[in-house]
Design an enzyme around this catalytic site. Structure first.
Site, PDB file in Angstrom:
ATOM      1  CB  CYS A  87     -38.568  19.241 -18.257  1.00  0.00           C
ATOM      2  SG  CYS A  87     -37.571  17.895 -18.929  1.00  0.00           S
ATOM      3  CG  ASP A 388     -12.877   9.149 -20.075  1.00  0.00           C
ATOM      4  OD1 ASP A 388     -13.431   9.735 -19.121  1.00  0.00           O
ATOM      5  OD2 ASP A 388     -13.392   9.083 -21.212  1.00  0.00           O
ATOM      6  CB  CYS A 415     -17.870  13.693 -16.147  1.00  0.00           C
ATOM      7  SG  CYS A 415     -18.190  12.136 -15.296  1.00  0.00           S
TER       8      CYS A 415
END
Length: 461
Positions: A87, A388, A415
């Site tokens: 996966c 952000d 991120c």
């Protein structure tokens, strides 16, 4: 595969080499070295000694495929998922959680040193998840039919477009597991066509599930190329009756040939169009298309850390750039004089206003538009700016505006360490100082890492 087949003198596709993995890359691959050249090998971890077949070769680096594990690393563990080796949903289930977090710290440190040029950056210990499993509050599964005609839902195999069928997933909230098998069975029983992107036939593309971690409310969404699915309204009501925690069933239309999951329009077929979730002492409404951090507990821990670190007095004006539906805007508003949220997506702003009204927060205003256009036009000079941005980082115009208006404090949530380090270099060259870099493990079992950076100073105009 025997070691006698080794031909270590040949640096070409198909050759077998024996290497030791010495590092992990920010793209989740193990990194080894052979005669001064770098080899990236998925499914390995620092300390593994492995037999590797070269599959893509460049003069100074190559990508390899693990053929045989000769000596396992002490950081290697047995994956919790029986299809982890196939996966593509997770990349690091074979690595113990403590070392995953250590590797993520190193990725951030490397980016700060190599891209940002920072020596000894103030990197704090990573905020970790309570558990590396069952943390995801949202999952979206592509749908396919098997060779025998059965409806399948799951993630694509690594590096392919072939589906790995799942009936449960160890990283999603375990309360979503019962839905997977039942929904697939019901889709099959209804005879609804599954979309085939090659032939452009069928209708159903994805199954999306979202859960409020604290409320337990579940929202189910089917993504289809066409609004008409025979009997869908009755089936939606059946699902509501069958699953007490299910509060809404929605249908989203996406007829485009692309890899974007959701289309622009969603209709609620039964129940409510949004679930309720509790976050940082507030209530949020989450729709199928709402952006909300998938790891509620760690995101909340980071939110509280940000509030504590800022040491707010209640007199501040704060700008929340790229504010979304107000996930951080509203907790900030509870502790300051005024917050201005900026977001390019009008639908997110509408949801942000709804969340503010429901929580009776009156000191927030929302502006629709690009941050680089709205931030310079604000009549108020903020004391704190919260950033952000998407993975690509901030537009240069945003950074230039920040340097011009010089808020006392900046919090930059990212991120992607590489673009974060690039933007931090610009801000620090303009007079800001980094006081803390706070990583947070929002995505266990993957190489992704979130990071909040606190800056102070600037050169006032």
């Amino acid at each position: 595969m025997s070691v006698t087949e080794l031909n270590p003198q040949i640096w070409q596709q198909g050759s077998l080499i024996e290497i030791e993995i010495s590092d992990l890359s920010d793209r989740a691959d193990g990194v080894g070295r052979w005669e001064g050249r770098v080899v990236f090998v998925p499914d390995t971890v620092t300390g593994d000694r492995a037999l590797v077949r070269l599959v893509r070769v460049k003069p100074q680096y190559a990508y390899g495929q693990l053929q045989k594990l000769l000596s396992p690393s002490p950081h290697r563990i047995r994956p919790q998922c029986i299809v982890a080796d196939k996966c593509g949903g997770c990349q690091w289930q074979h690595i113990d959680l403590a070392y995953q977090q250590q590797a993520k710290q190193q990725v951030i440190l490397d980016a700060m040193e190599r891209i940002g040029g920072f020596k000894n950056p103030p990197l704090a210990p990573i905020l970790s998840s309570p558990s590396g499993l069952h943390y995801r509050n949202k999952v979206t599964y592509p749908l396919q039919r098997s060779a025998t005609g059965n409806v399948q839902a799951g993630y694509y195999r690594k590096g392919s477009h072939k589906l790995v069928n799942l009936n449960q997933c160890p990283v999603q909230d375990s309360r979503l597991d019962p839905f997977l098998t039942q929904i697939k069975q019901d889709i099959e029983a209804k005879g609804w066509g599954i979309y085939n992107e090659t032939r452009e036939t069928g209708k159903l593309r994805h199954l999306a599930l979202r859960i409020g971690r604290k409320t337990g409310e579940v929202l189910l969404t089917l993504v289809t190329t066409d609004w008409h699915l025979e009997g869908i309204e009755d089936q939606a009501q059946t699902w509501l009756d069958q699953f007490p925690e299910l509060v809404g069933v929605c249908l989203n239309q996406n007829a485009q040939r692309n890899n974007i999951i959701l289309g622009k329009e969603t209709r609620c077929l039964a129940g409510k169009p949004a679930l309720q979730e509790e976050f940082a002492g507030l209530t949020f409404f989450l729709r199928p298309d709402t952006f909300f951090q998938v790891n509620t507990e760690t995101a909340e821990a980071l939110c509280y850390h940000i509030l504590d670190r800022l040491a707010l007095t209640g007199s501040e004006t704060v700008v929340d750039a790229y504010c979304g539906v107000g996930t951080f805007t509203l907790p900030l508003a509870k502790q300051v004089k005024q917050v201005i949220g900026i977001e390019s997506q009008a639908s997110a702003i509408a949801q942000g206003k709804q969340n503010a009204e429901y929580n009776q927060i009156r000191n927030v205003t929302f502006e629709v538009g690009k941050v680089e256009k709205i931030l310079p036009q604000l009549e108020t000079t903020p004391d704190v700016v919260f950033l952000d941005p998407p993975r690509k980082g901030c537009d240069r115009a945003v950074l230039d505006t920040l340097l011009a208006i010089a808020p006392q404090k900046i919090v930059y949530l990212s991120c992607r360490p590489a673009t974060l380090a690039r933007d931090l270099k610009t801000l620090t060259e303009g007079g800001y100082q980094i006081t803390q870099i706070q990583p947070a493990d929002f995505f266990p079992q993957t190489a992704h890492v979130e990071c909040a950076v606190f800056l102070e100073g600037g050169n006032p105009p």
